[in-house]
Design a protein around this motif. Structure first.
Motif, PDB file in Angstrom:
ATOM      1  N   LEU A 161       0.770  -1.100   0.044  1.00 42.22           N
ATOM      2  CA  LEU A 161       0.014  -0.101  -0.033  1.00 42.22           C
ATOM      3  C   LEU A 161       0.962   1.079  -0.176  1.00 42.22           C
ATOM      4  CD1 LEU A 161      -2.701  -1.146   2.410  1.00 42.22           C
ATOM      5  CD2 LEU A 161      -3.044  -0.621   0.134  1.00 42.22           C
ATOM      6  N   ILE A 162       1.866   1.253   0.504  1.00 45.39           N
ATOM      7  CA  ILE A 162       2.768   2.453   0.779  1.00 45.39           C
ATOM      8  C   ILE A 162       3.453   2.619  -0.522  1.00 45.39           C
ATOM      9  CG2 ILE A 162       5.062   3.380   1.908  1.00 45.39           C
ATOM     10  CD1 ILE A 162       3.959   1.913   4.318  1.00 45.39           C
ATOM     11  N   THR A 163       3.903   1.535  -1.183  1.00 45.28           N
ATOM     12  CA  THR A 163       4.503   1.496  -2.437  1.00 45.28           C
ATOM     13  C   THR A 163       3.794   2.191  -3.557  1.00 45.28           C
ATOM     14  OG1 THR A 163       5.946  -0.460  -1.815  1.00 45.28           O
ATOM     15  CG2 THR A 163       5.675   0.136  -4.275  1.00 45.28           C
ATOM     16  N   LEU A 164       2.396   1.610  -3.511  1.00 41.98           N
ATOM     17  CA  LEU A 164       1.416   2.207  -4.529  1.00 41.98           C
ATOM     18  C   LEU A 164       0.958   3.597  -4.167  1.00 41.98           C
ATOM     19  CD1 LEU A 164      -1.182  -0.733  -5.043  1.00 41.98           C
ATOM     20  CD2 LEU A 164       0.699   0.020  -6.434  1.00 41.98           C
ATOM     21  N   LEU A 165       0.966   3.960  -3.037  1.00 49.58           N
ATOM     22  CA  LEU A 165       0.709   5.387  -2.555  1.00 49.58           C
ATOM     23  C   LEU A 165       2.025   6.358  -3.212  1.00 49.58           C
ATOM     24  CD1 LEU A 165      -0.890   7.569  -1.183  1.00 49.58           C
ATOM     25  CD2 LEU A 165       0.498   7.145   0.695  1.00 49.58           C
ATOM     26  N   LEU A 166       3.163   5.930  -2.935  1.00 51.71           N
ATOM     27  CA  LEU A 166       4.370   6.524  -3.434  1.00 51.71           C
ATOM     28  C   LEU A 166       4.517   6.487  -5.094  1.00 51.71           C
ATOM     29  CD1 LEU A 166       7.166   5.266  -0.992  1.00 51.71           C
ATOM     30  CD2 LEU A 166       6.218   7.659  -1.330  1.00 51.71           C
ATOM     31  N   ILE A 167       4.212   5.470  -5.592  1.00 50.50           N
ATOM     32  CA  ILE A 167       4.102   5.606  -7.183  1.00 50.50           C
ATOM     33  C   ILE A 167       3.049   6.378  -7.658  1.00 50.50           C
ATOM     34  CG2 ILE A 167       3.771   3.890  -9.377  1.00 50.50           C
ATOM     35  CD1 ILE A 167       4.993   1.732  -7.745  1.00 50.50           C
ATOM     36  N   THR A 215       1.528   8.904  -6.149  1.00 53.59           N
ATOM     37  CA  THR A 215       1.796  10.240  -6.136  1.00 53.59           C
ATOM     38  C   THR A 215       2.739  10.774  -7.018  1.00 53.59           C
ATOM     39  OG1 THR A 215       1.282   9.962  -3.715  1.00 53.59           O
ATOM     40  CG2 THR A 215       2.564  11.812  -4.269  1.00 53.59           C
ATOM     41  N   THR A 216       3.845  10.015  -7.056  1.00 57.33           N
ATOM     42  CA  THR A 216       5.051  10.552  -8.065  1.00 57.33           C
ATOM     43  C   THR A 216       4.356  10.660  -9.432  1.00 57.33           C
ATOM     44  OG1 THR A 216       6.576   9.330  -6.838  1.00 57.33           O
ATOM     45  CG2 THR A 216       7.201  10.069  -9.098  1.00 57.33           C
ATOM     46  N   TYR A 217       3.263   9.846 -10.017  1.00 53.98           N
ATOM     47  CA  TYR A 217       3.005   9.969 -11.409  1.00 53.98           C
ATOM     48  C   TYR A 217       2.042  11.252 -11.487  1.00 53.98           C
ATOM     49  CZ  TYR A 217       0.535   8.400 -15.410  1.00 53.98           C
ATOM     50  OH  TYR A 217       0.086   8.367 -16.691  1.00 53.98           O
ATOM     51  N   GLN A 218       1.235  11.547 -10.378  1.00 51.63           N
ATOM     52  CA  GLN A 218       0.397  12.466 -10.537  1.00 51.63           C
ATOM     53  C   GLN A 218       1.333  13.842 -10.381  1.00 51.63           C
ATOM     54  OE1 GLN A 218      -2.883  12.886 -10.954  1.00 51.63           O
ATOM     55  NE2 GLN A 218      -2.907  10.534 -11.130  1.00 51.63           N
ATOM     56  N   LEU A 219       2.271  13.841  -9.860  1.00 48.36           N
ATOM     57  CA  LEU A 219       3.289  14.973  -9.514  1.00 48.36           C
ATOM     58  C   LEU A 219       3.901  15.304 -10.966  1.00 48.36           C
ATOM     59  CD1 LEU A 219       4.758  14.970  -6.152  1.00 48.36           C
ATOM     60  CD2 LEU A 219       3.128  16.436  -6.988  1.00 48.36           C
ATOM     61  N   LEU A 220       4.282  14.283 -11.640  1.00 46.42           N
ATOM     62  CA  LEU A 220       4.603  14.548 -13.032  1.00 46.42           C
ATOM     63  C   LEU A 220       3.679  15.057 -13.902  1.00 46.42           C
ATOM     64  CD1 LEU A 220       7.208  11.276 -13.053  1.00 46.42           C
ATOM     65  CD2 LEU A 220       7.780  13.611 -13.127  1.00 46.42           C
ATOM     66  N   LEU A 221       2.489  14.497 -13.914  1.00 48.41           N
ATOM     67  CA  LEU A 221       1.426  14.729 -14.979  1.00 48.41           C
ATOM     68  C   LEU A 221       1.168  16.182 -14.798  1.00 48.41           C
ATOM     69  CD1 LEU A 221      -1.029  12.040 -14.845  1.00 48.41           C
ATOM     70  CD2 LEU A 221       0.605  12.431 -16.673  1.00 48.41           C
ATOM     71  N   ARG A 222       1.383  16.961 -13.597  1.00 50.35           N
ATOM     72  CA  ARG A 222       1.170  18.340 -13.620  1.00 50.35           C
ATOM     73  C   ARG A 222       2.445  19.320 -14.180  1.00 50.35           C
ATOM     74  NH1 ARG A 222      -1.562  18.754  -7.661  1.00 50.35           N
ATOM     75  NH2 ARG A 222      -3.441  17.209  -7.974  1.00 50.35           N
ATOM     76  N   GLN A 223       3.435  18.543 -14.160  1.00 51.87           N
ATOM     77  CA  GLN A 223       4.407  19.358 -14.915  1.00 51.87           C
ATOM     78  C   GLN A 223       4.492  19.747 -16.345  1.00 51.87           C
ATOM     79  OE1 GLN A 223       8.186  17.659 -13.835  1.00 51.87           O
ATOM     80  NE2 GLN A 223       7.878  17.977 -11.707  1.00 51.87           N
TER      81      GLN A 223
END
Length: 108
Positions: free
Chosen positions: A92-98, A100-108
């Motif tokens: 669950l922690i791994t999926l949350l990190l992945i 979250t990172t993906y969403q941050l990359l999409l906003r750039q």
């Protein structure tokens, strides 16, 4: 009763959670540029590598902390329940990190 078992699983997870999360952050950091373009393929490879690394961490934890399992057994959890719960928490922690990172990359 359930909350107590979750606390015991969290106590067990803390023994190797740092190592497991460092593997997660390192893998995300290494493939940061490729996540955006190849996200489905990244998830497949990442989860296989994470499963392999969790197996190695689990093996090392069993070998290094073998004498401590009586503590958890006396609290009502078997070794299988400990590892199952800890790896579910790690997943669950791994999926949350992945994601979250993906969403941050999409906003750039």
């Amino acid at each position: 009763m359930l909350f107590r078992k979750l606390k015991v699983i969290w106590l067990f997870y803390r023994q190797f959670g740092l190592a497991s999360n460092l593997v997660t952050v390192a893998l995300i950091g290494v493939s940061l540029e490729r996540i955006k373009d190849y996200f489905p393929l990244f998830i497949v490879y990442f989860l296989w590598f994470k499963l392999l690394s969790n197996g190695i961490i689990g093996y090392l934890t069993r070998r290094m902390f073998k004498d401590r399992f009586w503590f958890y057994y006396n609290l009502g959890l078997s070794e299988t329940a400990l590892f199952g719960g800890a790896f579910a928490l790690d997943f669950l922690i791994t999926l949350l990190l992945i994601f979250t990172t993906y969403q941050l990359l999409l906003r750039q």
